[in-house]
Design an enzyme around this catalytic site. Sequence first.
Site, mmCIF file in Angstrom:
data_model
loop_
_atom_site.group_PDB
_atom_site.id
_atom_site.type_symbol
_atom_site.label_atom_id
_atom_site.label_comp_id
_atom_site.label_asym_id
_atom_site.label_seq_id
_atom_site.Cartn_x
_atom_site.Cartn_y
_atom_site.Cartn_z
ATOM 1 N N ILE A 6 14.383 39.504 12.503
ATOM 2 C CA ILE A 6 13.808 38.770 11.378
ATOM 3 C C ILE A 6 13.923 39.572 10.083
ATOM 4 O O ILE A 6 13.751 40.790 10.093
ATOM 5 C CB ILE A 6 12.326 38.453 11.672
ATOM 6 N N CYS A 7 14.216 38.877 8.968
ATOM 7 C CA CYS A 7 14.196 39.476 7.641
ATOM 8 C C CYS A 7 15.245 40.580 7.502
ATOM 9 O O CYS A 7 16.434 40.306 7.597
ATOM 10 C CB CYS A 7 12.780 39.987 7.340
ATOM 11 N N ILE A 8 14.846 41.834 7.313
ATOM 12 C CA ILE A 8 15.781 42.949 7.153
ATOM 13 C C ILE A 8 16.243 43.496 8.501
ATOM 14 O O ILE A 8 17.236 44.231 8.573
ATOM 15 C CB ILE A 8 15.147 44.075 6.298
ATOM 16 N N THR A 24 16.987 35.250 11.284
ATOM 17 C CA THR A 24 16.504 34.349 10.231
ATOM 18 C C THR A 24 16.088 35.175 9.022
ATOM 19 O O THR A 24 15.623 36.312 9.174
ATOM 20 C CB THR A 24 15.320 33.496 10.745
#
Length: 221
Positions: A135-137, A191
């Site tokens: 997720i994210c980074i 994502t």
Amino acid sequence: MSKKVAVILSGCGVYDGAEIQESVITLLRLDQRGAQVQCFAPNVAQMHVINHLSGEEMPESRNVLTESARIARGNVEDVRTLAVEHFDALILPGGFGVAKNLSNFAVEGANCSVQPDVLAAAQAFAQAGKPIGLICISPALAVKIFGAGVTATLGSSEDPAAAALVSMGGVHEECAVEDVIEDQAHKLVTTPAYMLAQSIAEAASGINKLVDRVLELAQPH
């Protein structure tokens, strides 16, 4: 039989640890879907401590495992004890802690290395063919986990983190905040969350979809 999911946290707080909202959304969705969850974190010092009110560095030291316990309500274990055979899937929420504590991506970019205990745990899931959600980074670590050729998203291809992923040998796909990118060959789901999200609801829209897909891919043991 409910599926068992390991979640690796990187501290507590977006600027020097795990992104709290992303972590809580992940844990909430897993619970709503009936999964059994165990949180893990490396027993190491944070890269540094950030005052989240001012954004300034603070003259103190904090431990990633101890700080992660704030999010996990105390129920967190040292990641070196994570045994892949006890779990069906792995998820890593984002936050700068991923790039500062789980790896040195924040400093080294494409030349980064991943904290050894975290890398060993994630690679064990990859080698076992068990699904991983980043997720994210966190997708910035995908090439270190899976090797060159893996496909992931950091949201926009204009983001420097996306360029770093490509230079490491990964394939970057653009992705809207409410969607996911799946690398079927590697059972990797990614994502953007707060790489793009402007609100907690936007972050949740993609994270919920990621959790749902990871659970669909997981085969209960």
